[in-house]
Motif scaffolding. Sequence first.
Motif, PDB file in Angstrom:
ATOM      1  N   HIS A  40       0.828  -1.204   0.000  1.00 50.11           N
ATOM      2  CA  HIS A  40       0.000   0.000   0.000  1.00 50.11           C
ATOM      3  C   HIS A  40       0.863   1.255   0.000  1.00 50.11           C
ATOM      4  CE1 HIS A  40      -3.203   2.810   0.967  1.00 50.11           C
ATOM      5  NE2 HIS A  40      -2.456   3.252   1.953  1.00 50.11           N
ATOM      6  N   LEU A  41       1.861   1.290   0.870  1.00 50.18           N
ATOM      7  CA  LEU A  41       2.718   2.474   0.956  1.00 50.18           C
ATOM      8  C   LEU A  41       3.528   2.691  -0.314  1.00 50.18           C
ATOM      9  CD1 LEU A  41       3.946   2.137   4.650  1.00 50.18           C
ATOM     10  CD2 LEU A  41       2.196   3.683   3.733  1.00 50.18           C
ATOM     11  N   VAL A  42       4.060   1.618  -0.891  1.00 54.63           N
ATOM     12  CA  VAL A  42       4.864   1.737  -2.112  1.00 54.63           C
ATOM     13  C   VAL A  42       3.990   2.197  -3.282  1.00 54.63           C
ATOM     14  CG1 VAL A  42       6.135   0.395  -3.836  1.00 54.63           C
ATOM     15  CG2 VAL A  42       6.649   0.123  -1.412  1.00 54.63           C
ATOM     16  N   LEU A  43       2.835   1.577  -3.452  1.00 58.35           N
ATOM     17  CA  LEU A  43       1.956   1.964  -4.558  1.00 58.35           C
ATOM     18  C   LEU A  43       1.447   3.396  -4.399  1.00 58.35           C
ATOM     19  CD1 LEU A  43      -0.044  -1.330  -5.081  1.00 58.35           C
ATOM     20  CD2 LEU A  43       1.752  -0.379  -6.534  1.00 58.35           C
ATOM     21  N   ARG A  44       1.186   3.795  -3.186  1.00 59.17           N
ATOM     22  CA  ARG A  44       0.736   5.173  -2.942  1.00 59.17           C
ATOM     23  C   ARG A  44       1.837   6.168  -3.292  1.00 59.17           C
ATOM     24  NH1 ARG A  44      -1.702   7.232   2.797  1.00 59.17           N
ATOM     25  NH2 ARG A  44      -2.433   9.242   2.048  1.00 59.17           N
ATOM     26  N   ARG A  45       3.066   5.851  -2.911  1.00 53.62           N
ATOM     27  CA  ARG A  45       4.196   6.732  -3.205  1.00 53.62           C
ATOM     28  C   ARG A  45       4.450   6.820  -4.718  1.00 53.62           C
ATOM     29  NH1 ARG A  45       9.487   6.180   0.206  1.00 53.62           N
ATOM     30  NH2 ARG A  45       8.113   7.282   1.615  1.00 53.62           N
ATOM     31  N   VAL A  46       4.382   5.682  -5.404  1.00 54.73           N
ATOM     32  CA  VAL A  46       4.588   5.668  -6.853  1.00 54.73           C
ATOM     33  C   VAL A  46       3.498   6.482  -7.552  1.00 54.73           C
ATOM     34  CG1 VAL A  46       4.543   4.176  -8.899  1.00 54.73           C
ATOM     35  CG2 VAL A  46       5.880   3.517  -6.901  1.00 54.73           C
ATOM     36  N   ALA A  47       2.262   6.328  -7.103  1.00 54.55           N
ATOM     37  CA  ALA A  47       1.155   7.066  -7.717  1.00 54.55           C
ATOM     38  C   ALA A  47       1.323   8.563  -7.514  1.00 54.55           C
ATOM     39  CB  ALA A  47      -0.171   6.596  -7.130  1.00 54.55           C
ATOM     40  N   ARG A  48       1.732   8.966  -6.336  1.00 61.34           N
ATOM     41  CA  ARG A  48       1.952  10.394  -6.083  1.00 61.34           C
ATOM     42  C   ARG A  48       3.095  10.937  -6.922  1.00 61.34           C
ATOM     43  NH1 ARG A  48       1.154  11.575   0.344  1.00 61.34           N
ATOM     44  NH2 ARG A  48      -1.087  11.221   0.359  1.00 61.34           N
ATOM     45  N   ARG A  49       4.160  10.135  -7.055  1.00 60.80           N
ATOM     46  CA  ARG A  49       5.313  10.568  -7.831  1.00 60.80           C
ATOM     47  C   ARG A  49       4.935  10.777  -9.299  1.00 60.80           C
ATOM     48  NH1 ARG A  49       9.787   6.604  -7.020  1.00 60.80           N
ATOM     49  NH2 ARG A  49       9.550   7.331  -4.889  1.00 60.80           N
ATOM     50  N   ARG A  50       4.047   9.935  -9.816  1.00 63.55           N
ATOM     51  CA  ARG A  50       3.614  10.054 -11.213  1.00 63.55           C
ATOM     52  C   ARG A  50       2.511  11.089 -11.393  1.00 63.55           C
ATOM     53  NH1 ARG A  50       3.371   3.799 -13.277  1.00 63.55           N
ATOM     54  NH2 ARG A  50       5.609   3.408 -13.106  1.00 63.55           N
TER      55      ARG A  50
END
Length: 102
Positions: A40-50
């Motif tokens: 959850h944390l990794v996917l959330r961070r990747v989504a925010r970065r993109r």
Amino acid sequence: MSTQHVHHQSAACRYIAVPWTHFALAYGSLVAAVLAVTAHLVLRRVARRRGCTPATQRRSSLSTVCAVVAGLMIALAAVATVMTHADAAETAANLGRPMCEG
């Protein structure tokens, strides 16, 4: 987890080693909960970065609620793991000794 182990001990009237399945379930649940929160944390961070935004606020809230539940499961699984090791330590200290009186 099954309590079959305790019933076998009572029937044999002797301490019996804790089965490996108890350890597998305890550690497996702990690893699964940690992986769920990490994903959850990794996917959330990747989504925010993109620069992605969720289609609805409800989707974002649902994933956060699931991550919080998984976080609570980490604590529960950690307690189950500690209790499994405590049971195994007690059994190892008394292995082969009579469990019943008389």
